[in-house]
Design an enzyme around this catalytic site. Structure first.
Site, PDB file in Angstrom:
ATOM      1  N   ASP A 171      -1.714  -2.652 -13.704  1.00 54.42           N
ATOM      2  CA  ASP A 171      -0.831  -1.838 -14.532  1.00 54.42           C
ATOM      3  C   ASP A 171      -1.752  -0.743 -15.037  1.00 54.42           C
ATOM      4  O   ASP A 171      -2.503  -0.949 -15.978  1.00 54.42           O
ATOM      5  CB  ASP A 171      -0.272  -2.677 -15.689  1.00 54.42           C
ATOM      6  N   LEU A 201      -1.493   1.996 -16.730  1.00 54.58           N
ATOM      7  CA  LEU A 201      -1.384   2.432 -18.116  1.00 54.58           C
ATOM      8  C   LEU A 201      -0.337   1.564 -18.802  1.00 54.58           C
ATOM      9  O   LEU A 201       0.848   1.699 -18.538  1.00 54.58           O
ATOM     10  CB  LEU A 201      -0.992   3.908 -18.176  1.00 54.58           C
ATOM     11  N   ASP A 202      -0.799   0.666 -19.652  1.00 51.70           N
ATOM     12  CA  ASP A 202       0.124  -0.209 -20.377  1.00 51.70           C
ATOM     13  C   ASP A 202       0.398   0.368 -21.753  1.00 51.70           C
ATOM     14  O   ASP A 202      -0.521   0.819 -22.428  1.00 51.70           O
ATOM     15  CB  ASP A 202      -0.467  -1.614 -20.521  1.00 51.70           C
ATOM     16  N   ASP A 213      10.535   1.700 -14.782  1.00 51.34           N
ATOM     17  CA  ASP A 213      10.344   2.486 -16.009  1.00 51.34           C
ATOM     18  C   ASP A 213      10.196   3.959 -15.679  1.00 51.34           C
ATOM     19  O   ASP A 213       9.810   4.324 -14.582  1.00 51.34           O
ATOM     20  CB  ASP A 213       9.046   2.050 -16.705  1.00 51.34           C
ATOM     21  N   ASP A 261       0.423   7.815 -16.476  1.00 45.41           N
ATOM     22  CA  ASP A 261       0.553   6.613 -15.636  1.00 45.41           C
ATOM     23  C   ASP A 261      -0.042   6.885 -14.258  1.00 45.41           C
ATOM     24  O   ASP A 261      -0.797   6.084 -13.703  1.00 45.41           O
ATOM     25  CB  ASP A 261       2.045   6.249 -15.454  1.00 45.41           C
ATOM     26  N   GLU A 281       1.071  -7.783 -14.989  1.00 47.57           N
ATOM     27  CA  GLU A 281       1.052  -7.871 -16.455  1.00 47.57           C
ATOM     28  C   GLU A 281       0.958  -9.351 -16.904  1.00 47.57           C
ATOM     29  O   GLU A 281      -0.019  -9.759 -17.515  1.00 47.57           O
ATOM     30  CB  GLU A 281       2.274  -7.186 -17.070  1.00 47.57           C
ATOM     31  N   GLU A 318       1.798  -0.850 -10.579  1.00 44.73           N
ATOM     32  CA  GLU A 318       3.100  -0.607 -11.201  1.00 44.73           C
ATOM     33  C   GLU A 318       3.673   0.725 -10.773  1.00 44.73           C
ATOM     34  O   GLU A 318       4.886   0.914 -10.676  1.00 44.73           O
ATOM     35  CB  GLU A 318       2.981  -0.628 -12.728  1.00 44.73           C
ATOM     36  N   GLU A 319       2.790   1.671 -10.483  1.00 44.25           N
ATOM     37  CA  GLU A 319       3.235   3.049 -10.204  1.00 44.25           C
ATOM     38  C   GLU A 319       3.487   3.318  -8.726  1.00 44.25           C
ATOM     39  O   GLU A 319       3.769   4.467  -8.353  1.00 44.25           O
ATOM     40  CB  GLU A 319       2.210   4.041 -10.769  1.00 44.25           C
TER      41      GLU A 319
END
Ligand SMILES: O=P(O)(O)OC[C@H]1O[C@](O)(COP(=O)(O)O)[C@@H](O)[C@@H]1O
Ligand SMILES: [Mg+2]
Ligand SMILES: [Mg+2]
Length: 327
Positions: free
Chosen positions: A109, A111-112, A62, A68, A276, A90-91
């Site tokens: 995650d 920042l969802d 993404d 994030d 997630e 995730e980052e």
């Protein structure tokens, strides 16, 4: 007298060393959540948060927003003070080393709901806590790729009108709400129970033309309402932040669907299994709901890659079973 998260965790842990480690990690993640909630609350006064950071997409495929990365940094700063050996995020492409003596690994995650950062809509943080032994996992990525059923604890925070923490330590699911006056999370719901049945689904319906036949048939039957095969009218809600859709489902039932579709890169849906789907599946099951990839229980799926995507269906267990019957 309300029960604070600190007191609840102390009670849970007792003298058990592993539970004490889990309690310490959850307390630190909650602390990072307070800092992130403060940032989110700045809204348009901090418009840089929604700015895209860098040209390249993040490890999860993404676009990476400023917030994030700031959220990830806040979580790293807190977990450095907990018995956590590695963080999968995730980052970040690869696991981040924290404390060599750590007995846990955490997947997050940070920042969802990133597409909602600058729209004043609820966003959140999702976490999964797994056991770790250096001897058993020479490659830390392997420790993060344990099946979801191996999770010791999991949960998510929602930064919305109120800041809430939905948490499981493996004995039911609890909701804590942030009391701004004391800065403490206070127990609001001691044992969440998701209604087994529902008349409400959450899906991004704009993707309908890309869906496979079973998914199309399921939604068509819902849309046909009480004169159709389901014999009841359905309502639809889609926030675009999974944590917000999940909190609604934990509050009044419903199902969330993000299955695979024909768009490039979406054959396995959009949500990532390790940070997630697995944590949301754990809190859902502990709240008497269900979570699948359409047919298979999420917590039984063996992860193969740190940032792999997985089709995700979760919520009211009778409806999740109904959806499986279409496949
Ligand atoms: O924009 P879409 O395709 O409707 O997808 C929305 C979904 O993607 C997500 O934003 C993915 O999470 P991230 O924001 O952490 O990447 C979910 O929170 C949400 O449910
Ligand atoms: Mg997300
Ligand atoms: Mg995210």
């Amino acid at each position: 007298m309300s029960v604070t998260l600190q007191a609840y965790l102390r009670d849970f842990a007792g003298d058990d060393a592993q539970k004490q480690a889990v309690a310490a990690a959850v307390a630190r993640i909650a602390q990072a959540g307070v800092a992130i909630a403060d940032l989110v609350a700045q809204g348009p006064l901090a418009d840089h948060f929604a700015k895209v950071r860098g040209a390249d997409p993040n490890a999860g495929g993404d676009t990476q927003k400023e917030l994030d990365v700031i959220a990830e940094e806040a979580i790293i700063a807190e977990l450095k003070q907990a018995p956590v050996a590695f963080l999968g995020s995730e980052e970040s492409e690869t696991p981040i080393p924290l404390n060599a003596a750590g007995t846990l690994v955490v997947a997050v995650d940070p920042l969802d709901g990133s597409s909602n950062i600058d729209t004043n809509v609820s966003v959140g943080t999702i976490y999964s806590i797994l056991p770790y032994e250096a001897a058993r996992f020479p490659d830390p990525a392997d420790a993060l790729m344990q099946k979801g059923a191996a999770q010791l604890a999991a949960g998510f925070l929602v930064y919305g009108p109120s800041t809430v923490l939905v948490s499981t330590l493996g004995a039911g699911t609890q909701v804590f709400a942030l009391d701004r006056a004391s800065g403490d999370f206070l127990l609001a719901v001691a044992a969440v129970e998701i209604p087994a049945e529902t008349k409400e689904y959450g899906v991004n319906q704009s993707n309908m033309r890309h869906w496979d036949t079973p998914m199309r048939a399921y939604i068509d039957d819902c849309l046909a309402g009480k004169d159709g095969p389901r014999g009841k009218d359905f309502n639809m809600r889609w926030v675009g932040s999974m944590v917000a859709d999940a909190f609604r489902i934990f509050t009044r039932g419903g199902v969330y669907l993000y299955t695979g579709d024909k768009r490039k890169g979406y054959a396995a849906g959009r949500l990532r299994l390790i940070y997630e789907a697995n944590p949301v599946a754990f809190v859902t099951e502990q709240a008497k709901g269900a979570a699948t990839d359409g047919t298979t229980r999420i917590l039984d799926i063996q992860p193969e890659k740190l940032h792999q995507r997985i089709p995700l269906v979760f919520g009211s267990r009778d409806e999740v079973a109904k959806i499986a019957s279409y496949y």
